[in-house]
Design an enzyme around this catalytic site. Structure first.
Site, PDB file in Angstrom:
ATOM      1  N   HIS A  78      -5.030   9.462   2.831  1.00 42.71           N
ATOM      2  CA  HIS A  78      -5.054  10.601   1.907  1.00 42.71           C
ATOM      3  C   HIS A  78      -6.270  11.442   2.293  1.00 42.71           C
ATOM      4  O   HIS A  78      -7.296  10.889   2.720  1.00 42.71           O
ATOM      5  CB  HIS A  78      -5.304  10.185   0.456  1.00 42.71           C
ATOM      6  CG  HIS A  78      -4.314   9.254  -0.158  1.00 42.71           C
ATOM      7  ND1 HIS A  78      -4.366   7.901  -0.009  1.00 42.71           N
ATOM      8  CD2 HIS A  78      -3.263   9.498  -0.969  1.00 42.71           C
ATOM      9  CE1 HIS A  78      -3.374   7.339  -0.699  1.00 42.71           C
ATOM     10  NE2 HIS A  78      -2.689   8.275  -1.289  1.00 42.71           N
TER      11      HIS A  78
ATOM     12  N   ASP B 245      -9.496  10.047   0.999  1.00 43.22           N
ATOM     13  CA  ASP B 245      -9.973   8.762   1.541  1.00 43.22           C
ATOM     14  C   ASP B 245     -10.983   8.981   2.657  1.00 43.22           C
ATOM     15  O   ASP B 245     -11.859   8.153   2.886  1.00 43.22           O
ATOM     16  CB  ASP B 245      -8.835   7.958   2.210  1.00 43.22           C
ATOM     17  CG  ASP B 245      -7.678   7.680   1.302  1.00 43.22           C
ATOM     18  OD1 ASP B 245      -7.890   7.574   0.095  1.00 43.22           O
ATOM     19  OD2 ASP B 245      -6.550   7.544   1.834  1.00 43.22           O
TER      20      ASP B 245
ATOM     21  N   GLU C  50       7.786   9.132  -2.006  1.00 40.23           N
ATOM     22  CA  GLU C  50       7.618   7.692  -2.234  1.00 40.23           C
ATOM     23  C   GLU C  50       7.968   7.350  -3.688  1.00 40.23           C
ATOM     24  O   GLU C  50       7.208   7.671  -4.607  1.00 40.23           O
ATOM     25  CB  GLU C  50       6.179   7.288  -1.916  1.00 40.23           C
ATOM     26  CG  GLU C  50       5.955   5.799  -2.051  1.00 40.23           C
ATOM     27  CD  GLU C  50       4.591   5.372  -1.537  1.00 40.23           C
ATOM     28  OE1 GLU C  50       4.120   5.943  -0.528  1.00 40.23           O
ATOM     29  OE2 GLU C  50       3.997   4.474  -2.145  1.00 40.23           O
TER      30      GLU C  50
ATOM     31  N   ASP D  57       1.628  -3.478  -9.976  1.00 41.20           N
ATOM     32  CA  ASP D  57       1.699  -3.119  -8.564  1.00 41.20           C
ATOM     33  C   ASP D  57       0.462  -3.709  -7.888  1.00 41.20           C
ATOM     34  O   ASP D  57      -0.557  -3.047  -7.756  1.00 41.20           O
ATOM     35  CB  ASP D  57       1.712  -1.588  -8.454  1.00 41.20           C
ATOM     36  CG  ASP D  57       1.962  -1.122  -7.046  1.00 41.20           C
ATOM     37  OD1 ASP D  57       2.411  -1.931  -6.226  1.00 41.20           O
ATOM     38  OD2 ASP D  57       1.715   0.063  -6.775  1.00 41.20           O
TER      39      ASP D  57
ATOM     40  N   ASP E  62      -0.086  -4.784  -4.813  1.00 36.75           N
ATOM     41  CA  ASP E  62      -0.388  -4.366  -3.433  1.00 36.75           C
ATOM     42  C   ASP E  62      -0.992  -5.485  -2.579  1.00 36.75           C
ATOM     43  O   ASP E  62      -1.988  -5.281  -1.883  1.00 36.75           O
ATOM     44  CB  ASP E  62      -1.355  -3.167  -3.424  1.00 36.75           C
ATOM     45  CG  ASP E  62      -0.672  -1.870  -3.846  1.00 36.75           C
ATOM     46  OD1 ASP E  62       0.544  -1.734  -3.634  1.00 36.75           O
ATOM     47  OD2 ASP E  62      -1.373  -0.987  -4.372  1.00 36.75           O
TER      48      ASP E  62
HETATM   49  C1  XUL Z   1       0.517   4.023  -4.994  1.00 33.39           C
HETATM   50  C2  XUL Z   1       0.904   4.177  -3.582  1.00 33.39           C
HETATM   51  C3  XUL Z   1       0.189   5.245  -2.830  1.00 33.39           C
HETATM   52  C4  XUL Z   1       1.044   5.972  -1.840  1.00 33.39           C
HETATM   53  C5  XUL Z   1       0.358   7.110  -1.148  1.00 33.39           C
HETATM   54  O1  XUL Z   1       1.184   3.012  -5.641  1.00 33.39           O
HETATM   55  O2  XUL Z   1       1.716   3.447  -3.080  1.00 33.39           O
HETATM   56  O3  XUL Z   1      -0.894   4.665  -2.212  1.00 33.39           O
HETATM   57  O4  XUL Z   1       1.512   5.103  -0.857  1.00 33.39           O
HETATM   58  O5  XUL Z   1      -0.138   8.052  -2.013  1.00 33.39           O
HETATM   59 CO    CO Z   2       2.544   3.299  -1.165  1.00 36.00          CO
END
Ligand code: XUL
Ligand code: CO
Length: 433
Positions: A99, A102, A230, A305, A307
């Site tokens: 991004h 970032d 997304e 979420d 991750d």
């Molecule tokens: C948030 C997510 C983001 C996108 C990019 O859940 O997945 O990091 O991938 O903005």
């Molecule tokens: Co993402």
């Protein structure tokens, strides 16, 4: 050169018997799988935000990671870029993603923020040329700053829409200049908390117009990459407008963008939407909008979420099976939208997590390729739908309800149910994963 990864070498391939946590057991970039190099099948990417920008906080506590590049100056941003490329090279990963916020600190004005992004992009351009690492996609952060708390494109204030448009223009320009293969839009704040203060009809129209403008601009500057949306059902807003692949497809069709925009499907977002990862991929393939993947996994108990790095081979293998059946990636790839747990403090944790994720994808690819070569699942499908291949069935689809009803009565049709053989197919899958 920084000393952040001192003592950690380029990750070697040592084969399935190896117990070295910093070696690949399955990922061999040049190995041919179904006639194509593993690296070209998987097109893996490291994401900047989780790996280099996230401080390790959670809702109950702040920063746990201590990184020498944490800070708001351009000097910090330059060190971050240095370390990021040192990691890409150690991992032999072909791509990265970022991004705008970032990579460089936000300035006092958008012009200053954009200048900061461009200055780091210049460093990226040099490092990309020197290392061969490419940009899978770029994106704009339209969700962290408080100005976006009520949305970016869907904000009730038109000046926020304008600010978001200006920010996306710069991020898309920079992505184009760096030869990015895609540009992603994730609508972090494009949704709502309560209908009491939300005009949903208006917000959806704003989102459609915003996306149309992005596509118009992409075509104007000749960006050859793919624009990706997304999907995510909730988090941060309670109701996100880009709920899942099917919802996004309906949205794209409504604004005539289904030929222009594809989807970036994230494992954890699929789970939050009540789907499996492969369901979302198969839906996108069936609707002709499959683009790219954010690889991670969610904790199946917490319902957030989370991750985490992917490490579930059957889940990844089935996803890759559907990607391969859809023809494989074109501009897309596997982006690790995955972060360390906040107790995983050390540089070696960051490398080791990616080694594991990359290896799981490689292993999933090998399993999926073996499933395709065996052909058992495809044969079972062909048999199940064989009736639809007959001339009579095809002709029926061209006829009408009354003619069909007349034939059913005349021929006294009374179909005999046939087994779906689910357990047999599940057992078949277990031979490969
Ligand atoms: C948030 C997510 C983001 C996108 C990019 O859940 O997945 O990091 O991938 O903005
Ligand atoms: Co993402």
């Amino acid at each position: 050169m920084s000393d952040f990864f001192a003592g950690i070498d380029k990750v070697p391939f040592k084969g399935p018997e190896s117990d070295d946590p910093l070696a690949f057991r399955f990922y061999e970039p040049d190995r041919l799988v179904l006639g194509k190099r593993m690296e070209d099948h998987l097109r893996m990417a490291v994401c900047y935000w989780h790996s280099f920008a996230w401080p390790g906080g959670d809702p109950f506590g702040g920063q746990t990671f201590q990184r020498p590049w944490f800070g708001d100056t351009m000097e910090h941003a330059r060190l971050k870029a240095e370390v990021a490329f040192e990691m890409f090279e150690r991992l032999r990963v072909p791509f990265f993603t970022f991004h705008d916020r970032d990579i460089a600190p936000e300035g006092a004005s958008l012009a200053e923020s954009n200048a900061n992004v461009r200055a780091i992009a210049e460093i990226f351009a040099e490092k990309m040329a020197a290392t061969g690492v490419g940009l899978l996609w770029g994106t704009a952060n339209l969700f962290s700053n408080r100005r976006f708390m009520a949305g970016a494109a869907t904000n009730p204030d038109p000046e926020v829409f304008a600010y978001a448009a200006a920010q996306v223009k710069c991020a898309l320009d920079v992505t184009h200049e760096l030869g990015g293969a895609n540009y992603v839009l994730w609508g972090g704040r494009e949704g709502y908390e309560t209908l009491l203060n939300t005009d949903m009809k208006r917000e959806l129209e704003q989102a459609g117009r915003f996306l149309s403008m992005v596509v118009e601009y992409k075509n104007r500057i000749g960006f050859p990459g793919t624009i990706l949306i997304e999907p995510k059902p909730q988090e941060p807003t309670k109701h996100q407008y880009d709920y899942d692949v099917a919802t996004v497809f309906g949205f794209l069709q409504r604004f005539g963008l289904e030929g222009e925009v594809k989807v970036n499907i994230e494992t954890g977002h699929s789970v939050l939407a009540g789907h499996s990862f492969e369901h979302e991929i198969a839906t996108a393939v069936a609707l002709g909008v499959f683009g790219s993947v954010d690889a991670n996994r969610n904790d199946y108990q917490s319902g957030w979420d989370t991750d985490q790095f992917p490490n579930n081979v059957p889940e990844v293998a089935l996803a890759i099976y559907h990607i391969l059946k859809g023809g494989g990636f074109t501009t897309g790839g596997f982006n690790f939208d995955a972060k360390l747990r906040r107790q995983s403090l050390d540089p070696v944790d960051l490398i080791g997590a990616h080694v594991g994720g990359m290896d799981v994808c490689a292993r999933g690819l090998l399993a999926a390729a073996a499933m395709i070569e065996d052909g058992g699942l495809e044969a079972a499908l062909a048999e199940r739908y064989a009736g639809w291949e007959t001339p009579g069935a095809r002709a029926m689809l061209e006829s009408d309800l009354a003619a069909i009803a007349e034939r059913v009565e005349r021929e006294r049709i009374d179909p005999e149910p046939r087994s779906g053989r689910q357990e047999r197919l599940e057992n078949w899958i277990n031979r490969f994963v």
